[in-house]
Design an enzyme around this catalytic site. Structure first.
Site, PDB file in Angstrom:
ATOM      1  N   ASN A 279     -91.788  94.788 -17.329  1.00  0.00           N
ATOM      2  CA  ASN A 279     -93.080  93.577 -17.226  1.00  0.00           C
ATOM      3  C   ASN A 279     -94.375  94.346 -17.550  1.00  0.00           C
ATOM      4  O   ASN A 279     -94.142  95.552 -17.860  1.00  0.00           O
ATOM      5  CB  ASN A 279     -93.252  93.058 -15.763  1.00  0.00           C
ATOM      6  N   ARG A 280     -95.588  93.716 -17.722  1.00  0.00           N
ATOM      7  CA  ARG A 280     -96.627  94.307 -18.187  1.00  0.00           C
ATOM      8  C   ARG A 280     -97.556  94.928 -17.368  1.00  0.00           C
ATOM      9  O   ARG A 280     -98.634  95.327 -17.501  1.00  0.00           O
ATOM     10  CB  ARG A 280     -97.227  93.305 -19.004  1.00  0.00           C
TER      11      ARG A 280
END
Length: 416
Positions: free
Chosen positions: A216-217
């Site tokens: 994920n970011r």
């Protein structure tokens, strides 16, 4: 820039005392000026043995003086402290701490410290033996008792071959603390002393093959801000860090690196036992590949299906369950929820539902997407309590959100 605009900028006095870490003050100065602060550098005479006045003048655009007998008609030894919004001393040597603690005013910097009525942040840097000496510890305690924020020094390489506690924290950390004090002058009280906290940060990565992963970011900035603020408020902090954006370890914080959700789960369950607070700020991947392929998957590969997924453990829920079953001695458990709204449910409603499912004591709800929350320096959201309380968190630096959360945690502790 016009004079009017210059006067609107926060006014910071950057004191620099005479230690080898004085060269790092140039990076602190650059970061402060580039982020919109008007900075006046006030070095000691000894500091100029390490960095010349011309360097500070070029970076700040302001004159550099050390003594009280220059520009006497402007009464600089009084004016600088009176007009400052913040005074930062980085590095603060053992000698400077001693002189400040005992009210000496034998140069422009110590005179400025006596006249300042704004927040004062002193960032020590010295050899370990000097930092641990009873005289230095007494001086630090005396300064803190008067409301001066004396930051925790970092551990690492010192002058020569020596290693230990006493290293100047990363310039980015110093500037982050300065921004926090400008926004919230009382954001760093020593109210977490004697407390042990465990914080997770960053995004987990679930390997698919030696090249690819499911992730994920999350940059880890919020978790690191939580750890940094807790340490400077006096807590013993363990930071369990998954993938982060090459962030420097916060000063005074024990960091344990992990990669996958399973690794994070194992470490958090072990470290959380007996902690006064556990904060799950990491962005844990909800799914992981069923199998990890030992070679790089080629486009022609069809068997097995490389994208078959299975659920990862719910670490926050497991922590709460373990505490309820008496298997985990943890005082408070805090969760984070990165949410997006949809056609029927708002971000805040999603957060309320998550709090009910997880059963944690506090939940920070962030709206994500469109440049919010992930991979940025600032954050906003809501702080939800298991008792039904809700507090909006205004947009600001992630360290400011961290301070708001520790205030809430402290209130919860005092209710117990």
């Amino acid at each position: 820039m016009t004079t009017e605009h210059a006067e609107d900028r926060p006014r910071v006095v950057l004191g620099v005392s005479g230690g080898i870490a004085a060269y790092k003050a140039c990076e602190v100065l650059r970061r402060l000026t580039e982020s919109g602060h008007q900075v006046r550098v006030v070095p000691t005479e000894a500091a100029l043995n390490f960095v010349g006045a011309a360097t500070f003048e070029a970076l700040s655009g302001q004159p550099v003086r050390t003594g009280v007998f220059t520009d006497v008609h402007e009464v600089q030894h009084v004016r600088l402290g009176q007009e400052a919004d913040l005074v930062v001393v980085a590095p603060a040597t053992a000698d400077l701490l001693a002189r400040a603690a005992h009210g000496q005013a034998d140069d422009l910097l110590t005179s400025t410290l006596l006249t300042a009525r704004c927040p004062v942040l002193m960032v020590p840097a010295m050899h370990t033996e000097m930092w641990e000496h009873p005289a230095t510890r007494h001086n630090v305690a005396l300064l803190r008792s008067r409301g001066v924020v004396v930051a925790e020094p970092d551990s690492g390489r010192l002058t020569g071959a020596d290693t230990g506690k006493g290293r100047l924290p990363d310039p980015a950390e110093i500037v982050d603390l300065a921004r926090l004090l400008l926004a919230e002058p009382k954001a760093l009280p020593r109210d977490l002393e004697g407390r042990r906290v465990v914080i997770s940060a960053g995004g987990t990565r679930e390997p698919l093959d030696p090249v690819r992963y499911l992730g994920n970011r999350s940059s880890g900035r919020q978790g690191y801000a939580l750890a940094r603020v807790a340490a400077h408020r006096g807590a013993e902090v363990t930071l369990v860090a998954a993938h982060t954006a090459d962030l420097a370890a916060p000063a005074g914080v024990r960091v344990i690196k992990v990669g996958t959700a399973e690794e994070l789960r194992s470490v958090m369950l072990a470290e959380a036992d007996g902690a006064d607070a556990v904060v799950m700020a990491a962005a844990v991947a909800d799914f992981r590949p069923v199998s990890h392929v030992e070679h790089k998957i080629k486009k022609s590969d069809r068997d097995p299906d490389p994208l078959a997924l299975t659920r990862n453990p719910d670490i926050l829920a497991e922590l709460v369950e373990a505490r309820g079953a008496g298997k985990l001695a943890a005082s408070l458990i805090v969760g984070f929820a990165a949410e997006t709204g949809d056609a029927t449910t708002s971000v805040l409603d999603h957060g309320r539902a998550k709090l009910a499912r997880k059963g944690c004591d506090l939940l920070v709800v962030n709206a994500v997407g469109d440049g919010r929350a992930f991979e940025v320096e600032d954050n906003a959201g809501w702080l939800l309590g298991g008792d039904g309380t809700e507090e909006p968190i205004p947009f600001g630096a992630k360290s400011r959100l961290a301070s708001t959360l520790w205030d809430a945690v402290n209130r919860q502790w005092h209710r117990q």
